[in-house]
Design a protein around this motif. Structure first.
Motif, PDB file in Angstrom:
ATOM      1  N   LEU A 118      -1.420  -6.722   0.542  1.00  0.00           N
ATOM      2  CA  LEU A 118      -2.071  -7.804  -0.218  1.00  0.00           C
ATOM      3  C   LEU A 118      -1.651  -7.872  -1.676  1.00  0.00           C
ATOM      4  CD1 LEU A 118      -5.767  -7.539   1.063  1.00  0.00           C
ATOM      5  CD2 LEU A 118      -4.072  -9.236   1.699  1.00  0.00           C
ATOM      6  N   LEU A 119      -1.337  -6.732  -2.277  1.00  0.00           N
ATOM      7  CA  LEU A 119      -1.220  -6.680  -3.735  1.00  0.00           C
ATOM      8  C   LEU A 119       0.223  -6.604  -4.199  1.00  0.00           C
ATOM      9  CD1 LEU A 119      -4.089  -4.129  -4.495  1.00  0.00           C
ATOM     10  CD2 LEU A 119      -4.229  -6.622  -4.377  1.00  0.00           C
ATOM     11  N   GLN A 120       0.393  -6.855  -5.488  1.00  0.00           N
ATOM     12  CA  GLN A 120       1.686  -6.666  -6.118  1.00  0.00           C
ATOM     13  C   GLN A 120       1.991  -5.172  -6.210  1.00  0.00           C
ATOM     14  OE1 GLN A 120       1.482  -8.714  -9.865  1.00  0.00           O
ATOM     15  NE2 GLN A 120       1.139 -10.729  -8.906  1.00  0.00           N
ATOM     16  N   PRO A 121       3.275  -4.803  -6.365  1.00  0.00           N
ATOM     17  CA  PRO A 121       3.633  -3.369  -6.321  1.00  0.00           C
ATOM     18  C   PRO A 121       2.847  -2.491  -7.284  1.00  0.00           C
ATOM     19  CG  PRO A 121       5.602  -4.728  -6.172  1.00  0.00           C
ATOM     20  CD  PRO A 121       4.462  -5.670  -6.419  1.00  0.00           C
ATOM     21  N   TRP A 122       2.667  -2.938  -8.537  1.00  0.00           N
ATOM     22  CA  TRP A 122       1.957  -2.079  -9.484  1.00  0.00           C
ATOM     23  C   TRP A 122       0.516  -1.844  -9.039  1.00  0.00           C
ATOM     24  CZ3 TRP A 122      -2.526  -3.407 -11.909  1.00  0.00           C
ATOM     25  CH2 TRP A 122      -2.864  -4.772 -11.949  1.00  0.00           C
ATOM     26  N   SER A 123      -0.105  -2.857  -8.463  1.00  0.00           N
ATOM     27  CA  SER A 123      -1.484  -2.706  -7.998  1.00  0.00           C
ATOM     28  C   SER A 123      -1.546  -1.778  -6.795  1.00  0.00           C
ATOM     29  CB  SER A 123      -2.058  -4.074  -7.619  1.00  0.00           C
ATOM     30  OG  SER A 123      -1.846  -5.018  -8.635  1.00  0.00           O
ATOM     31  N   TRP A 125       0.500   0.715  -6.036  1.00  0.00           N
ATOM     32  CA  TRP A 125       0.684   2.100  -6.475  1.00  0.00           C
ATOM     33  C   TRP A 125      -0.540   2.605  -7.226  1.00  0.00           C
ATOM     34  CZ3 TRP A 125       3.888   5.325  -4.480  1.00  0.00           C
ATOM     35  CH2 TRP A 125       5.091   4.865  -3.922  1.00  0.00           C
ATOM     36  N   THR A 126      -1.212   1.719  -7.921  1.00  0.00           N
ATOM     37  CA  THR A 126      -2.454   2.124  -8.586  1.00  0.00           C
ATOM     38  C   THR A 126      -3.511   2.534  -7.566  1.00  0.00           C
ATOM     39  OG1 THR A 126      -1.980   0.587 -10.394  1.00  0.00           O
ATOM     40  CG2 THR A 126      -4.229   1.415 -10.232  1.00  0.00           C
ATOM     41  N   ILE A 127      -3.604   1.779  -6.457  1.00  0.00           N
ATOM     42  CA  ILE A 127      -4.540   2.136  -5.389  1.00  0.00           C
ATOM     43  C   ILE A 127      -4.168   3.490  -4.793  1.00  0.00           C
ATOM     44  CG2 ILE A 127      -5.296   1.522  -3.060  1.00  0.00           C
ATOM     45  CD1 ILE A 127      -6.667  -0.164  -5.078  1.00  0.00           C
ATOM     46  N   VAL A 128      -2.856   3.750  -4.628  1.00  0.00           N
ATOM     47  CA  VAL A 128      -2.409   5.039  -4.104  1.00  0.00           C
ATOM     48  C   VAL A 128      -2.854   6.173  -5.021  1.00  0.00           C
ATOM     49  CG1 VAL A 128      -0.379   6.461  -3.602  1.00  0.00           C
ATOM     50  CG2 VAL A 128      -0.458   4.088  -2.838  1.00  0.00           C
ATOM     51  N   VAL A 129      -2.665   6.004  -6.335  1.00  0.00           N
ATOM     52  CA  VAL A 129      -3.055   7.036  -7.303  1.00  0.00           C
ATOM     53  C   VAL A 129      -4.565   7.244  -7.275  1.00  0.00           C
ATOM     54  CG1 VAL A 129      -3.139   7.606  -9.752  1.00  0.00           C
ATOM     55  CG2 VAL A 129      -1.048   6.646  -8.762  1.00  0.00           C
ATOM     56  N   ILE A 130      -5.326   6.125  -7.232  1.00  0.00           N
ATOM     57  CA  ILE A 130      -6.789   6.239  -7.264  1.00  0.00           C
ATOM     58  C   ILE A 130      -7.316   6.900  -5.993  1.00  0.00           C
ATOM     59  CG2 ILE A 130      -8.924   4.885  -7.229  1.00  0.00           C
ATOM     60  CD1 ILE A 130      -7.567   2.905  -9.101  1.00  0.00           C
ATOM     61  N   THR A 131      -6.795   6.500  -4.824  1.00  0.00           N
ATOM     62  CA  THR A 131      -7.258   7.125  -3.582  1.00  0.00           C
ATOM     63  C   THR A 131      -6.870   8.603  -3.542  1.00  0.00           C
ATOM     64  OG1 THR A 131      -5.252   6.310  -2.484  1.00  0.00           O
ATOM     65  CG2 THR A 131      -7.262   5.009  -2.229  1.00  0.00           C
ATOM     66  N   GLY A 132      -5.691   8.931  -4.060  1.00  0.00           N
ATOM     67  CA  GLY A 132      -5.304  10.348  -4.126  1.00  0.00           C
ATOM     68  C   GLY A 132      -6.256  11.147  -5.005  1.00  0.00           C
ATOM     69  N   ALA A 133      -6.634  10.562  -6.162  1.00  0.00           N
ATOM     70  CA  ALA A 133      -7.580  11.226  -7.051  1.00  0.00           C
ATOM     71  C   ALA A 133      -8.947  11.381  -6.381  1.00  0.00           C
ATOM     72  CB  ALA A 133      -7.709  10.430  -8.348  1.00  0.00           C
ATOM     73  N   CYS A 134      -9.360  10.368  -5.602  1.00  0.00           N
ATOM     74  CA  CYS A 134     -10.644  10.443  -4.903  1.00  0.00           C
ATOM     75  C   CYS A 134     -10.636  11.548  -3.851  1.00  0.00           C
ATOM     76  CB  CYS A 134     -10.969   9.110  -4.247  1.00  0.00           C
ATOM     77  SG  CYS A 134     -11.355   7.783  -5.397  1.00  0.00           S
TER      78      CYS A 134
END
Length: 433
Positions: A118-123, A125-134
């Motif tokens: 659904l999202l643009q690449p930067w978004s 990868w941001t979701i990947v970083v946030i889910t990894g942190a979670c």
């Protein structure tokens, strides 16, 4: 006319509704899981806190549903924020129900895959970083579920059963929603491709209009010269004493007048001198006069005209609309010189014109590419531009043109034009009066 950005927003709007539907499924799934695990298996869970979190998720989803019902503009940032809410909700539920020991921790993959689609690449990868942190936070701070370590029991193990259910839920949701989202994206791409094609066609029309306008201006001077010469000839004794020559001169002057009318029509269609011959009329009278002029200027054998319009509408006679209808009638005449038919009727707020002929009909390939420039069976350079212009004029007026072959032979072309686009507005009526 729609623009590419609007098409992207339309796809984003549909995808936002997919996320809302997915959130409702998550609410039902979480309620079911809490009930089964706490009451069916006797696992101790902080049920009040988990239900409060679910109530917040339900409230957010209702708010989203109401908001996106009124506002259709959805961009990447808003989809990103919606996915962040889902990630936060999943993280809090997992924190309250065992953290990394909860088999449903794999639902994070669903959020990551949705972000990638659904999202643009930067978004994404941001979701990947946030889910990894979670996931890391759950591993550090969440208390594990009080489940027995019975992995060796295979399918009898409660944890293995939870892993299996988590996998099936993940796979099913991904299959259903990724398929829907891809369908939305393909529809948006198809609409964008259609807009690019339409822009190319309109640019083609502009170039043709400039060429036609220039040619019409260039023809004006020689036509005027010919009119003067023919007028002088009529007064010469050699012609005045010869009835046959006078008749020939009269025919030449009539044809010359028709040429000048065509040139004036080209200039008016190009937006020049339009106000000179515009006149207040009604759609019924406009069609009657249009048909009378067309019949008078062609060697018609058999032509049927049925005007079924009962509730008349005031309009301003327009040369572009007249020429558009004439083009369809001319095509019918060329395909079937022995018989043509025009039927006019009103359907709701639309004017419907049905032009029928008894010719060979359209070839299958022609019907598939109806209205495309240079698609013609006439075998001459530039063929097919008449129907191309008809389709684009109708599109400009907000209408559409369709064609089909008749079972009894011949072809039928239907023009649907919204009356609002050609009707005389109240302000124009007062000015005309």
């Amino acid at each position: 006319m729609a623009v590419p950005g609007q098409n992207a927003n339309a796809a984003g709007y549909r995808n936002m509704h997919q996320l809302i539907q997915l959130r409702w499924i998550a609410v039902v799934g979480q309620l079911s899981t809490i009930a089964v695990v706490s009451m069916g298996f006797g696992v101790q869970l902080p049920v009040p806190a988990m239900l409060q979190l679910l109530a917040c998720l339900i409230a957010f989803n209702i708010f989203s549903l109401l908001r996106w019902k009124e506002q259709h503009y959805v961009d990447n940032r808003q989809l990103f924020l919606a996915l962040l809410v889902d990630v936060f909700s999943l993280t809090m539920q997992l924190y309250l129900s065992g953290g990394m020991t909860n088999p449903f921790v794999f639902l994070y993959l669903l959020q990551v895959i949705l972000a990638a689609v659904l999202l643009q690449p930067w978004s994404s990868w941001t979701i990947v970083v946030i889910t990894g942190a979670c996931v890391a936070a759950l591993a550090l701070f969440a208390k594990p579920l009080p489940l027995p370590l019975d992995h060796g029991r295979g399918m009898s193990s409660l944890y293995i059963q939870g892993i299996l259910i988590s996998f099936v839920v993940n796979a099913a949701l991904l299959l259903v929603f990724i398929t829907r989202i891809n369908r939305n994206l393909r529809a948006g791409d198809a609409q964008l491709a259609g807009l690019h094609q339409r822009a190319a066609e309109e640019e083609h029309i502009v170039r043709m209009g400039l060429l036609a306008s220039g040619a019409a201006h260039e023809l004006g001077t020689p036509l005027a010269t010919l009119a003067v010469i023919l007028g002088d000839w009529r007064r010469m004794p050699e012609f005045a004493r010869n009835p046959e020559l006078l008749a020939e001169l009269g025919e030449m002057q009539a044809q010359l007048k028709r040429c000048k009318t065509i040139v004036s029509g080209i200039l008016m269609s190009a937006g020049e001198a339009r106000g000179e011959s515009s006149a207040k009329t009604t759609i019924k009278v406009f069609l009657d006069q249009l048909v009378a002029e067309w019949r008078a200027s062609r060697p018609i054998v058999a032509f049927e005209y049925d005007n079924h319009i009962e509730r008349d509408v005031p309009v301003v006679s327009d040369s572009t609309l007249k020429q558009m209808i004439w083009n369809v009638l001319d095509n019918a005449f060329e395909a079937s010189p022995h018989w043509q038919r025009l039927e006019a009727r009103r359907e709701g707020d639309a004017l419907v014109l049905l032009i029928t002929d008894g010719g060979p009909g359209f070839a299958p390939g022609m019907l598939d590419q109806f209205g495309t420039p240079y698609q013609s069976t006439k075998g001459r350079p530039g063929g097919g531009l008449g129907l191309f212009l008809v389709v684009n004029v109708a599109r400009t007026l907000g209408g559409r043109v369709s064609a089909r072959n008749r079972a009894e032979g011949g072809a039928s072309v239907r023009l649907d034009l919204p009356l609002a686009s050609i009707a005389l507005q109240p302000e124009e009526t007062s000015h005309a009066a």
